[in-house]
Write an enzyme that holds these catalytic residues in place. Sequence first.
Site, PDB file in Angstrom:
ATOM      1  N   ASP A 261      38.515  19.997  21.312  1.00 21.60           N
ATOM      2  CA  ASP A 261      39.405  19.888  22.522  1.00 21.60           C
ATOM      3  C   ASP A 261      39.891  18.616  23.266  1.00 21.60           C
ATOM      4  O   ASP A 261      39.299  17.531  23.583  1.00 21.60           O
ATOM      5  CB  ASP A 261      38.040  20.874  23.655  1.00 21.60           C
ATOM      6  CG  ASP A 261      38.783  21.526  24.942  1.00 21.60           C
ATOM      7  OD1 ASP A 261      39.425  20.668  25.230  1.00 21.60           O
ATOM      8  OD2 ASP A 261      37.857  21.787  25.360  1.00 21.60           O
TER       9      ASP A 261
ATOM     10  N   HIS B 133      45.531   9.743   1.797  1.00 18.34           N
ATOM     11  CA  HIS B 133      44.228   9.649   1.065  1.00 18.34           C
ATOM     12  C   HIS B 133      43.738   8.853   0.381  1.00 18.34           C
ATOM     13  O   HIS B 133      42.227   8.666   0.420  1.00 18.34           O
ATOM     14  CB  HIS B 133      44.393  10.974  -0.112  1.00 18.34           C
ATOM     15  CG  HIS B 133      43.299  12.450  -0.545  1.00 18.34           C
ATOM     16  ND1 HIS B 133      41.828  11.846  -0.400  1.00 18.34           N
ATOM     17  CD2 HIS B 133      42.843  13.534  -0.447  1.00 18.34           C
ATOM     18  CE1 HIS B 133      41.018  12.858   0.259  1.00 18.34           C
ATOM     19  NE2 HIS B 133      41.901  13.884  -0.110  1.00 18.34           N
TER      20      HIS B 133
END
Length: 461
Positions: A403, A176
């Site tokens: 996808d 992070h």
Amino acid sequence: MENNQNIRFISTTYVQPKNQIGQYTKIELTPCDVQLLLIDTIQKGLLFHKPEPDHEEDLNDKQRLKLIEHLKASFSLTLDIFYPLAGRLAVTENDDDNTVSFSVDCNGAGAQFVHAAADGVTVANILDPVYVPDDIVYSFFLMNGAVNYEGKSKPLLAVQVTELVDGIFIGLTMNHSAGDGTCFWNFFNTWSEISRSGTSRVAKPIFGREFLDGIIHLPIRIPFFQYQNPEEKVVPPTEPLQQRVFHFRKEKIAELKSKANAQMGTSRISSLQALMGHLWVSITRTRRLISSSTDDEESQEITKYAVLVGMRQRLHPPLSDQYLGNAVLIGTATSNVGELLQGGLGCAAMELNKMIALQTKQLEAKKFFEGFVEHPSLVTRSVVISNLLGTGSSPRFDVYGNDFGWGRPVAVRSGSGNKFDGKLTVFAGAEEGSIDFEVCLSTQTLQALAEDAEFMESVAV
């Protein structure tokens, strides 16, 4: 955190960029990056149905390995674009003033790619239970329990591709301090597009820190920095935690927004602010009902809602969405429990609106940067506040568009990182305009929330 016994690790590879040609060999961490060194990594993952086999009834071993190698190759090509994420954190000791500074060393050491299998686990095992099966889901992620500071020796990016009986889970872990949720999903979106089509139309990331010119000088010097033992970095919850994903349809969100604005005589409250206000009131009401405190004691208690507020489009000039790094401020809305419950939805949403508006002023960002340089303050998990809620992530991130070449994901789930009693993670829902909240609460509170008719009336079942 222990891995689930159903997980079988098949292979581990450190993937390096194929063509690391970049102008940056070192990227300084900004105040937004440094403040996150002592908390957990970002862990988000996508659940897919298994690709259709070429001919046979099920994917054979050769086809499965071909798929894994394809994902690994496209992962490497994506690292060509996001090459700093293949590096490590560097710590510089400044002997002249006994401080330390942090940067990303773009050394190409590699990102971790693990191929695993969850024997006997199906897609339905993840989707069907009312409560998230944490023991299974958490085992789909790497570096559980690691904090961002450990990026000096651990990968800044790690992915575990786990085969299920009838599906695949792609769990991504990112340091992070190297980037925020926007960076995380930019990487995921780019990787899925390269996997699907061989190329990516996603704009290239920007690594420069020029937006801080004239405000502060880098590197940031941190005095008295001391890293605690890994065993000391996580505070165990006082009660068992449980998670549930609540789905809110577009029409219900619009209804909450309209109601909140009408109650406050304004039009400024956004859909997300209204929904967060609804959760704030509902969870506070639930916590009060199960509390052992007296009504008077409970009414006087303070409740807080902390939100990671994105700064990119709110800076002047705006900072590109392609910027690789953190561009968030932590804002906190505060209210008295009694007043919050009496004021209801409109009051809660308005408090969040005012807090977010304050965080998004250019002056507030400048104050944060300058103040951090003078008095660096790192976020930790060592303080547990009983009436705290916190929201990260954003419904604007493209989750269901990922996808990889065999269809869209059927669900998104997050790992164990930064979970506490009151963590509310927001995602775009699968249907256009819908929003999902992954709600982490004590078991008692979460089960009581599910029995709150006023709250559940807004939830799509």
